[in-house]
Design a protein around this motif. Sequence first.
Motif, PDB file in Angstrom:
ATOM      1  N   ARG A   1       0.885  -1.005  -0.116  1.00 27.18           N
ATOM      2  CA  ARG A   1      -0.017  -0.138   0.022  1.00 27.18           C
ATOM      3  C   ARG A   1       0.977   1.199   0.011  1.00 27.18           C
ATOM      4  O   ARG A   1       1.864   1.264   0.805  1.00 27.18           O
TER       5      ARG A   1
ATOM      6  N   ASN B   1      -3.342   5.663  -0.574  1.00 28.79           N
ATOM      7  CA  ASN B   1      -4.800   5.326  -0.794  1.00 28.79           C
ATOM      8  C   ASN B   1      -4.743   4.114  -1.854  1.00 28.79           C
ATOM      9  O   ASN B   1      -5.776   3.658  -2.238  1.00 28.79           O
ATOM     10  N   ASP B   2      -3.427   3.726  -2.475  1.00 26.41           N
ATOM     11  CA  ASP B   2      -3.341   2.539  -3.601  1.00 26.41           C
ATOM     12  C   ASP B   2      -2.781   1.715  -3.277  1.00 26.41           C
ATOM     13  O   ASP B   2      -1.807   1.531  -2.494  1.00 26.41           O
TER      14      ASP B   2
ATOM     15  N   THR C   1      -7.957   0.000  -5.155  1.00 25.66           N
ATOM     16  CA  THR C   1      -8.084   1.059  -4.104  1.00 25.66           C
ATOM     17  C   THR C   1      -8.954   0.502  -2.984  1.00 25.66           C
ATOM     18  O   THR C   1      -9.014   1.210  -2.054  1.00 25.66           O
ATOM     19  N   ASN C   2      -9.259  -0.923  -3.172  1.00 25.18           N
ATOM     20  CA  ASN C   2     -10.010  -1.666  -1.955  1.00 25.18           C
ATOM     21  C   ASN C   2      -9.710  -2.810  -1.546  1.00 25.18           C
ATOM     22  O   ASN C   2     -10.537  -3.585  -0.689  1.00 25.18           O
TER      23      ASN C   2
ATOM     24  N   ASP D   1      -3.887  -1.689   6.061  1.00 27.48           N
ATOM     25  CA  ASP D   1      -4.784  -0.542   5.644  1.00 27.48           C
ATOM     26  C   ASP D   1      -4.725   0.507   6.287  1.00 27.48           C
ATOM     27  O   ASP D   1      -3.857   0.716   7.356  1.00 27.48           O
ATOM     28  N   ALA D   2      -5.403   1.743   6.090  1.00 23.75           N
ATOM     29  CA  ALA D   2      -5.219   3.018   6.648  1.00 23.75           C
ATOM     30  C   ALA D   2      -5.891   3.046   8.225  1.00 23.75           C
ATOM     31  O   ALA D   2      -5.278   3.852   8.991  1.00 23.75           O
TER      32      ALA D   2
ATOM     33  N   LEU E   1     -13.041  -1.904   2.432  1.00 29.56           N
ATOM     34  CA  LEU E   1     -13.511  -0.525   2.525  1.00 29.56           C
ATOM     35  C   LEU E   1     -14.878  -0.402   1.986  1.00 29.56           C
ATOM     36  O   LEU E   1     -15.427   0.539   1.625  1.00 29.56           O
TER      37      LEU E   1
END
Length: 537
Positions: free
Chosen positions: A59, A62-63, A83-84, A289-290, A341
Amino acid sequence: MKNFWLLLFSFVALSCSTNKSADTASSQNSTPDSLANSGAITYSNPVLPGDYADPSVVRVGNDYWATATSSEWAPLYPILHSTNLVDWETVGHVFPEKGPDWADTHFWAPEITYDKGKYYIYYTAKKKGGNLCVGVASASQPTGPYTDHGPLVCQEVGSIDAFPIRDEKGDLYMVWKEDGNSQRQPTPIWGQRLNEERTALVGERFELFRNDPKTWEGGLVEGPFILKRGDYYYTFYSGDACCGRGCTYGVGVARSKTLRGPWEKYASNPILKQNATWKCAGHGSVVTDAQGRDFYLYHAYKTDDFVYPGRQGLLDEITWSKDGWPRFAQNAPSATAAAPLNQNAPDVWDIADEFNQNALSSGWQWPVNQKPNYQLKTEQNGKLTIKASPETIGTVLAQRTLTGDYTTTALLDKTSLSGGTTAGLAAIGDNNNAVGLSLNNRELILWSVKENKFITLDKAPVPQENNVQLRLMARQGDKLQFAWSTNGTTWNEMNKGKAIDASYLPPWDRGVRTGLTAKGPTTTSATFDWFKVENAD
């Protein structure tokens, strides 16, 4: 007017969920009904349907960027974007034209990483005149162009499955597997300093751990991915037989407070095993992830389609328990889960190409070092002209198969054939193993190639019409039936409608492809009007 879809890939959406509590050792998937009732958006495995072995993901912002094994199919090492984490698109290749100059075959196990503004792909390949080596290529953008830096390590029995990691001091190291199992030897996981230019290993190498043949690991450990979490480094690794009908793969984990060890293997290994739907799971990478959630992108065989589509890309969330060890729900691949997401792609698995674009779509492949000479004609709704070759099965342009049950159809312009050219469609294991239906100016030929031996199975007179549709129907991966038509409605069965046993097609390390062939002198060619693959539900 043709009305087929342009080339499309996406992935089935079903339902299930993951309990994300880090305070329990018994995290389990919720039932699909409970997710459906909650209104949660879900995804279904595989997220990378078809032959995407040894997937790796990173990652950046956001990609998400991923890659996977190519084996003997070019272009080499796809670059995929999402993106997800569940909706992936191929946006390029590390080696789009030809492989690195130093290597010739076995393009396996790439690892994509991002460090100090650059993207790096560590990969395995067989050195010309030598054994398996680990190489690395870099780029300033994830889609390339990539610059190859050559091989970094080439041990006598082979070196594979590299992973870069910075230690607690910020020094760069590379970890890899010595491929001892190829010679019935142990398989150490080694570590060694790597210079910042990624051109050479420096200093003394050291061993992290090796396989214990008395445990589930059997003859090997491989595919290491190291994650730093809290006070520990965690190495996710795979053990036992990876591939083919006799596979017994699984995923284990070991941890250490320093990169040099000592490493403690988890007493409850393997943490990822087979279930009724998926088997031989392994060789993946972890991405965070974020929101701080960890996900594992890895491969497995689907039990019903098994080896025919190959090792497919799956995604599952990792949870962490009070004792500091990672868990997967039910210790096995999930069928469905909550979308990371809350997004998912439409349920479209079919493939179609009308050849009305200026370039071939990214899904097309060809045998390594045999890039076809082709021309696209966008006028008149599009046509693809392929230069022939005298190889055993001719020039090949193919697509991954996504299931064991599919129907491939193509429209061939008979008037384009001359000088003894024979063209058509086929199911292809490799250059030496295929089954197909082709035609020339005189006849239709149903043929097979097994261990490079060409056999004619059936013949039929060529129709008078100029446009001939060819059809391949595959069931359970290895039962193939062929037919032809001049109108797409009335089909003429070859081999009296009897299925051909194609169980010999897939090599141990890859899945079956389906695509177009053109065999004959290099001065001749064949023209196709469209191509499509429809997958059974």
